[in-house]
Design an enzyme around this catalytic site. Structure first.
Site, PDB file in Angstrom:
ATOM      1  CD  GLU A 109      -1.660  -2.431   1.416  1.00  0.00           C
ATOM      2  OE1 GLU A 109      -2.460  -3.359   1.168  1.00  0.00           O
ATOM      3  OE2 GLU A 109      -0.529  -2.620   1.917  1.00  0.00           O
ATOM      4  CG  HIS A 179     -11.312  -8.007   5.734  1.00  0.00           C
ATOM      5  ND1 HIS A 179     -10.661  -8.923   6.520  1.00  0.00           N
ATOM      6  CD2 HIS A 179     -10.639  -7.967   4.568  1.00  0.00           C
ATOM      7  CE1 HIS A 179      -9.631  -9.426   5.847  1.00  0.00           C
ATOM      8  NE2 HIS A 179      -9.602  -8.865   4.648  1.00  0.00           N
TER       9      HIS A 179
END
Length: 375
Positions: A109, A179
Site C-alpha cells: 500500500e 475488514h
C-alpha cells in the site's frame, strides 16, 4: 461551488490582512484549478433531467471510472487485483477497454500511494485503489506527509492534486477486525487532503468524478455494505456532486441527525421510527464530505432544531463526530435545548460475531433521540 467561493474569499481576506502573499497566490492557483476542473460539468440535479438507469453503488463507481478514463487519456487506475475487476468487482471491464492504463500492483500500500503521488506530480490523473480501508495504514506516511503537503512545501510549484485514493470501508456483516474498520477520522486531521464518503449510488458516481477532477488529493471511502444493497436511478451522463456540501435528506424540526455512508440509511430508518411512534420530527443530514465539511448547512439545521445527534460506525473516542459536536456547541450554544450526543461504535477492535452489538443500529439511535428530545 458557492461554498468554495465563500471559503476562498474568506481565506484571501485573512491572508491579505497578514500580508502572506505567497500563500495567497497558492490559494488563487487552487481556486482557478478548481473552476477549470469543474467547468462545463453538470451537477447531479441537472443530470437528473436526462436519461437514467438503475445502478447499485458498485456499478455507479464502475461507471464513474469508465467515464473518467474516457474523458482523460492521462487517467490511470491501479491497485491490488483491479485488472481483473477487483474483489468487489468495481473495476470490471476497465482493462478490456483501456488496456495498459489499468494494471495490478504488488501488495504494498505504501508503494501504491507513493507511485500515485509521483504520477500526479507529473501531470497524470492517478486513481489508486486500496483493497480494504483496514490496510491503508502502511500508506499513512505517504498520504499525510507527502500527498497532503506537496503543494504547501513547494510554495505552490508542485502538486499531487491529481491523486484519488479509493478504498472500501466499514461494516459488511462478516468482516471482523481486519475488514470492517472506519478510519476516516485519521485523515480529517490532515490539512491538504479531502475526505469524501457517499451514501447512495448517484452520489457515489458524482462525488467520485468530482474527486478525480479536484486539484487536491482526495480519499474516497466507499461503504462496502452498500455496494449491492443500495440501488437507485443514476443519470447516465457525466456529472459531479460538489465537494464540501452536505445534503438534507429529510427535513425536520425537533432534532438534527448527522451521519455519512451507510449510517445515513440507519439514521433515516430511526427518524421514520420515532416519527411514527413518538411524533418526533427529525432532520437527517448526509455530510458526504468530511474534509472540508459543510459548516453552514449543519449550523443552520442545529439552530433550527436546537438538538444534535451524530452517528458513525467508527469508535466513539476521537471519532469525527466529536469535531461536529464541538463546533456546533461553539456556534449554536445559545440555541441548544439539550446536550449534543454521539451514537457510535464501541471503543474496542471491530468484533466478528458481536458486530450487531458493536454497530450503532436503529434501536440505539431511536433511544438516544427520544432521550435528547425529552431532556
Amino acid at each position: 461551488m458557492g461554498l468554495c467561493r465563500n471559503t476562498f474569499a474568506a481565506s484571501c481576506s485573512a491572508l491579505q490582512l497578514i500580508g502572506n502573499q505567497n500563500v495567497l497566490a497558492s490559494l488563487q492557483h487552487c481556486h482557478d484549478a478548481l473552476h477549470q476542473a469543474h467547468r462545463g460539468l453538470q451537477t447531479l440535479a441537472e443530470a437528473r433531467q436526462g436519461e437514467a438507469k438503475p445502478l447499485n453503488l458498485c456499478n455507479a463507481v464502475n461507471e464513474a471510472l469508465h467515464q473518467a478514463m474516457d474523458s482523460n487519456d492521462k487517467a490511470l487506475v491501479f491497485g491490488e487485483d483491479v485488472a481483473f475487476g477487483g474483489v468487489f468487482r468495481c473495476t470490471v471491464g476497465l482493462l478490456e477497454r483501456f488496456g495498459r492504463r489499468v494494471f495490478n500492483t504488488p501488495l504494498a500500500e505504501q508503494g501504491i500511494v507513493g507511485f500515485g503521488i509521483g504520477l500526479a506530480s507529473q501531470g497524470y490523473t492517478a486513481i489508486a485503489e486500496i483493497q480494504f480501508a483496514d490496510y491503508i495504514y502502511p500508506a499513512f506516511d505517504q498520504l499525510v506527509n507527502e500527498a497532503a503537503k506537496y503543494r504547501y512545501r513547494s510554495g505552490g510549484d508542485f502538486t499531487a492534486g491529481g491523486l484519488t485514493v479509493r478504498t472500501p470501508y466499514g461494516a459488511v456483516g462478516h468482516g471482523g477486525h481486519y475488514h470492517s474498520q472506519s478510519p476516516e477520522s485519521f485523515f480529517t486531521h490532515v490539512p491538504g487532503l479531502k475526505v469524501v464518503i457517499p451514501a447512495t449510488p448517484a452520489q457515489a458516481k458524482g462525488l467520485l468524478l468530482a474527486c478525480i477532477q479536484d486539484p487536491d488529493p482526495c480519499i474516497f471511502m466507499e461503504p462496502k455494505m452498500l455496494y449491492r444493497t443500495s440501488v437507485e436511478e443514476v443519470p447516465e451522463r457525466e456529472y459531479i456532486v460538489l465537494l464540501g456540501q452536505a445534503e438534507v435528506v429529510r427535513e425536520g424540526s425537533d432534532i438534527t441527525l448527522i451521519g455519512w455512508g451507510a449510517q445515513v440509511h440507519v439514521l433515516s430508518q430511526a427518524a421514520q421510527s420515532v416519527a411514527d411512534s413518538e411524533g418526533i420530527s427529525c432532520e437527517v443530514i448526509d455530510l458526504r464530505t468530511l474534509l472540508p465539511w459543510d459548516v453552514t448547512t449543519v449550523t443552520a439545521s442545529v439552530k433550527k432544531t436546537g438538538r444534535l445527534l451524530v452517528s458513525h460506525e467508527a469508535p466513539l473516542t476521537g471519532g469525527f463526530g466529536a469535531e461536529l459536536v464541538a463546533e456546533m456547541t461553539r456556534r449554536c450554544f445559545l440555541h441548544l435545548e439539550a446536550p449534543p450526543v454521539r451514537v457510535c461504535g464501541a471503543d474496542t477492535p471491530f468484533p466478528l460475531v458481536f458486530e450487531p452489538l458493536y454497530l450503532p443500529g436503529v434501536e440505539r439511535i431511536v433511544e438516544a433521540t427520544k432521550q435528547t428530545v425529552n431532556f
